[in-house]
Design a protein around this motif. Structure first.
Motif, PDB file in Angstrom:
ATOM      1  N   THR A  66      22.628  24.056  15.810  1.00 37.85           N
ATOM      2  CA  THR A  66      23.571  24.758  16.679  1.00 37.85           C
ATOM      3  C   THR A  66      23.717  26.208  16.203  1.00 37.85           C
ATOM      4  O   THR A  66      23.731  27.151  16.998  1.00 37.85           O
ATOM      5  CB  THR A  66      24.950  24.054  16.654  1.00 37.85           C
ATOM      6  OG1 THR A  66      24.758  22.671  16.904  1.00 37.85           O
ATOM      7  CG2 THR A  66      25.898  24.624  17.670  1.00 37.85           C
ATOM      8  N   ILE A 107      30.021  21.664  20.011  1.00 35.87           N
ATOM      9  CA  ILE A 107      30.647  21.872  18.691  1.00 35.87           C
ATOM     10  C   ILE A 107      32.026  21.221  18.619  1.00 35.87           C
ATOM     11  O   ILE A 107      32.345  20.521  17.661  1.00 35.87           O
ATOM     12  CB  ILE A 107      30.744  23.377  18.373  1.00 35.87           C
ATOM     13  CG1 ILE A 107      29.336  23.955  18.172  1.00 35.87           C
ATOM     14  CG2 ILE A 107      31.584  23.607  17.118  1.00 35.87           C
ATOM     15  CD1 ILE A 107      29.281  25.461  18.112  1.00 35.87           C
ATOM     16  N   MET A 133      29.172  22.600  10.707  1.00 39.76           N
ATOM     17  CA  MET A 133      28.492  22.818  11.976  1.00 39.76           C
ATOM     18  C   MET A 133      27.025  22.431  11.828  1.00 39.76           C
ATOM     19  O   MET A 133      26.421  22.699  10.782  1.00 39.76           O
ATOM     20  CB  MET A 133      28.600  24.296  12.336  1.00 39.76           C
ATOM     21  CG  MET A 133      29.081  24.531  13.734  1.00 39.76           C
ATOM     22  SD  MET A 133      29.068  26.270  14.116  1.00 39.76           S
ATOM     23  CE  MET A 133      30.566  26.797  13.358  1.00 39.76           C
ATOM     24  N   ASN A 134      26.501  21.839  12.839  1.00 41.23           N
ATOM     25  CA  ASN A 134      25.094  21.459  12.831  1.00 41.23           C
ATOM     26  C   ASN A 134      24.218  22.710  12.684  1.00 41.23           C
ATOM     27  O   ASN A 134      24.432  23.716  13.365  1.00 41.23           O
ATOM     28  CB  ASN A 134      24.809  20.759  14.173  1.00 41.23           C
ATOM     29  CG  ASN A 134      23.396  20.273  14.282  1.00 41.23           C
ATOM     30  OD1 ASN A 134      22.467  21.064  14.221  1.00 41.23           O
ATOM     31  ND2 ASN A 134      23.254  18.986  14.443  1.00 41.23           N
ATOM     32  N   MET A 171      37.561  25.000  12.871  1.00 36.65           N
ATOM     33  CA  MET A 171      36.313  25.124  13.618  1.00 36.65           C
ATOM     34  C   MET A 171      36.351  26.366  14.511  1.00 36.65           C
ATOM     35  O   MET A 171      35.335  27.055  14.667  1.00 36.65           O
ATOM     36  CB  MET A 171      36.083  23.861  14.454  1.00 36.65           C
ATOM     37  CG  MET A 171      34.736  23.813  15.127  1.00 36.65           C
ATOM     38  SD  MET A 171      33.364  23.990  13.971  1.00 36.65           S
ATOM     39  CE  MET A 171      32.904  22.291  13.712  1.00 36.65           C
ATOM     40  N   LYS A 203      35.396  29.314  12.456  1.00 34.04           N
ATOM     41  CA  LYS A 203      33.967  29.290  12.140  1.00 34.04           C
ATOM     42  C   LYS A 203      33.128  29.691  13.361  1.00 34.04           C
ATOM     43  O   LYS A 203      32.176  30.456  13.254  1.00 34.04           O
ATOM     44  CB  LYS A 203      33.548  27.906  11.635  1.00 34.04           C
ATOM     45  CG  LYS A 203      34.098  27.589  10.252  1.00 34.04           C
ATOM     46  CD  LYS A 203      33.524  26.317   9.674  1.00 34.04           C
ATOM     47  CE  LYS A 203      34.033  26.122   8.252  1.00 34.04           C
ATOM     48  NZ  LYS A 203      33.463  24.973   7.563  1.00 34.04           N
ATOM     49  N   VAL A 204      33.512  29.161  14.531  1.00 30.68           N
ATOM     50  CA  VAL A 204      32.742  29.461  15.751  1.00 30.68           C
ATOM     51  C   VAL A 204      32.947  30.921  16.159  1.00 30.68           C
ATOM     52  O   VAL A 204      31.998  31.584  16.591  1.00 30.68           O
ATOM     53  CB  VAL A 204      33.135  28.498  16.898  1.00 30.68           C
ATOM     54  CG1 VAL A 204      32.449  28.896  18.200  1.00 30.68           C
ATOM     55  CG2 VAL A 204      32.750  27.073  16.542  1.00 30.68           C
ATOM     56  N   THR A 236      34.873  20.403   7.544  1.00 32.49           N
ATOM     57  CA  THR A 236      34.364  20.722   8.880  1.00 32.49           C
ATOM     58  C   THR A 236      33.051  21.486   8.785  1.00 32.49           C
ATOM     59  O   THR A 236      33.008  22.579   8.225  1.00 32.49           O
ATOM     60  CB  THR A 236      35.410  21.548   9.651  1.00 32.49           C
ATOM     61  OG1 THR A 236      36.637  20.837   9.600  1.00 32.49           O
ATOM     62  CG2 THR A 236      35.022  21.754  11.094  1.00 32.49           C
TER      63      THR A 236
END
Lengths: 259, 308
Positions: free
Chosen positions: A36, A79, A32-33, A114, A117-118, A30
């Motif tokens: 972003t 996301i 993340m861009n 995710m 992470k976020v 997983t």
């Protein structure tokens, strides 16, 4: 590790990966861009430059009305929406769904990884934002705790809803905008029980524990527990629906996804 | 032979379009080839067997159970899709390790197997640190094969595994598949490189228009096809005259004359009518025959025949 362990056949392995093994795998998969991430960390702090020095009112509007009400849901949508959808669109989903893991568990693990992470990223971004507020002399008294709680539960809820939208359609951004316009910005403002459907309504109840926020935005405080429970409950329902949808619906080639 | 895969009267629709039409077959141990032109239903069949799609009617069972969303069955399958999409930001060993973990392996075991598999599929070590987005088609194909085998599956499904590989690469893959088959792993390979399937696979399934046209060992398929028509090469002193007699008797589906070698190549439309009357045709034409050769069909010719 012995050679015997190396040559163990698939049928001798544990039936489905444990939560920890699945978590480790998803942590690796997983991502993340980077835009972003950069946007999260820099955009809002940079915007505080536009605030007049000492204007708490402007800071409150920027941080709560713009960041938490508008930008945070959009970040979550960009996301979490592609969380599974991207795997389908890029045709890598076949590598995952042919592994001995139930589809529901796959969605749950991806979402949770995710989410962590976020949450870390959003915590860092919010810390930078509040620090800039302190530096510019606009920091609001009693905002820190409600701000972080509201942000954490909002990410959980918006993340779940965005995951569901992503699984439902490749046009999840459009769905998200419609949801935002109808539920968050319209129903959420109607002073009847229908506003309970709005996540931001509950976030307002948490954020209004800060007196300056109440004074500037005229929001009413609600219990931390009940507001958080409503928001977390909505996220959990959306997540369960996502798991069900991914279990029953066939996700195959990108072509199928165009339907 | 105990069947690893059993498909019974299975159909699959995509809306109004029929992807598979009432197919039945069984796959046992060893190497089985899946042959068919584009749109024949190969990918649909593979997707159903690997549990990505559900059949619309009929049944499919692997190791006695339906594969869709069934970890118990999926645990024993290794799947190598045709599509080349890989996580472009990842390095191959990390990706294989993650997939190994998802297959229930311990972290240490998955990491070791990942390295072992990359060695086995012949991905040069100097490429291991590169992200897969930088890989050539052949390198991607090797990594895909590596992830298929990381958890030592009992049944391996490969969709066009030779695509993008150079001849050496194809030889390497063929060697790996043969050694897996020798270890008792059942393998289903879909490929359009029919010559390779011919040398690799003991049994084949030929699909067209969503139906199984022929299946079984190559000898069985040849026998089936021989019942439908036959090809012969006849060397004689006057191939044109013989061709005219056969043409008039309406037993030919087609013919070709090579004047230099005095060879008449014929394709029979009705072999059962031709063979009993063969000596009569010779007498009628008055030609002197020097040699008659039956044409042994390659898998490609059989495929062309049954899909035409």
């Amino acid at each position: 590790m012995s050679a015997t362990e190396q040559n163990v056949r698939a049928s001798d392995l544990e039936m489905s990966p444990s939560f920890i093994k699945g978590w480790l795998a998803m942590w690796m998969f997983t991502r993340m861009n980077r835009w972003t991430v950069l946007g999260f960390l820099l955009l809002i702090p940079l915007m505080t430059i536009t605030i007049d020095v000492g204007s708490q009112s402007q800071f409150i509007h920027l941080v709560l009305e713009f960041y938490q009400r508008f930008l945070l849901p959009i970040y979550c949508l960009t996301i979490f929406g592609p969380l599974i959808r991207d795997e389908v669109q890029s045709d890598t989903i076949g590598f995952l769904i042919t592994r001995p893991i139930s589809r529901a568990k796959l969605v749950l693990l991806k979402y949770l990884v995710m989410l962590v992470k976020v949450q870390i990223l959003a915590f860092a971004a919010a810390t930078i934002l509040l620090l800039v507020g302190v530096i510019r002399g606009v920091m609001v008294e009693g905002l820190i705790v409600p701000f972080f709680i509201s942000q954490a539960v909002a990410i959980f809820a918006y993340g779940g809803i965005a995951t569901l939208f992503g699984l439902f359609s490749k046009k999840y951004m459009v769905l998200g905008m419609i949801y935002g316009g109808v539920v968050e910005f319209s129903l959420g403002r109607i002073p009847t029980n229908v506003q309970l459907l709005s996540m931001f309504h509950h976030m307002k109840g948490i954020l209004a524990h800060s007196e300056p926020v109440r004074d500037v935005l005229h929001w009413e405080a609600a219990g931390f527990g009940i507001s958080a429970a409503y928001t977390l409950g909505a996220g959990a329902i959306a997540l369960v629906l996502s798991m069900l949808l991914f279990t029953v619906r066939e996700y195959h080639h990108a072509d199928d996804m165009q339907k | 032979m105990s069947a690893v895969v059993e498909v019974k009267e299975m159909s699959r629709w995509y809306g109004l379009v029929m992807g598979l039409n009432n197919v039945s077959f069984a796959i046992g141990s060893g190497l089985t080839g899946l042959v068919g032109p584009n749109g024949a239903g190969k990918s649909t069949l593979i997707s159903i067997i690997t549990g990505q799609l559900k059949p619309s009617s009929g049944s499919v069972s692997l190791f006695g159970e339906a594969p869709f969303n069934n970890p118990k069955v999926l645990q024993r399958i290794g799947f190598c899709p045709e599509r080349e999409s890989l996580p472009v930001e990842m390095r191959p060993a990390d990706w294989l390790t993650g997939l190994g973990l998802l297959s229930g392996m311990s972290a240490a075991s998955a990491r070791m197997r990942a390295d072992e598999m990359l060695e086995r599929v012949g991905l040069a070590r100097e490429h291991w640190q590169k992200k897969m987005g930088e890989y050539s088609k052949g390198m991607r194909q090797r990594v895909k094969l590596g992830q298929t085998l990381i958890h030592n599956p009992d049944f391996v499904v490969l969709d066009e595994p030779m695509n993008g590989l150079d001849p050496m690469g194809r030889q390497d893959v063929a060697k790996i598949l043969k050694s897996l088959a020798a270890e008792g792993v059942s393998i289903l390979i879909s490929s359009h490189i029919l010559a390779e399937l011919e040398t690799l696979c003991e049994t084949n399934i030929i699909l067209n228009w969503g139906r199984v046209i022929a299946s079984g060992s190559q000898q069985e398929i040849r026998a089936d096809v021989r019942n439908w028509s036959e090809e012969l090469a006849i060397i004689c002193d006057d191939p044109q005259r013989l061709a005219k007699v056969l043409f008039d008797a309406e037993v030919l589906a087609g013919y070709d004359i090579n004047q230099q070698t005095d060879t008449l190549k014929i394709r029979l439309s009705e072999p059962e009518k031709f063979y009993p009357a063969w000596t009569g045709f010779l007498l009628q034409s008055g030609v002197t025959v020097y040699e008659v050769r039956g044409q042994s069909r390659s898998l490609k010719q059989i495929f062309e025949k049954v899909t035409s």
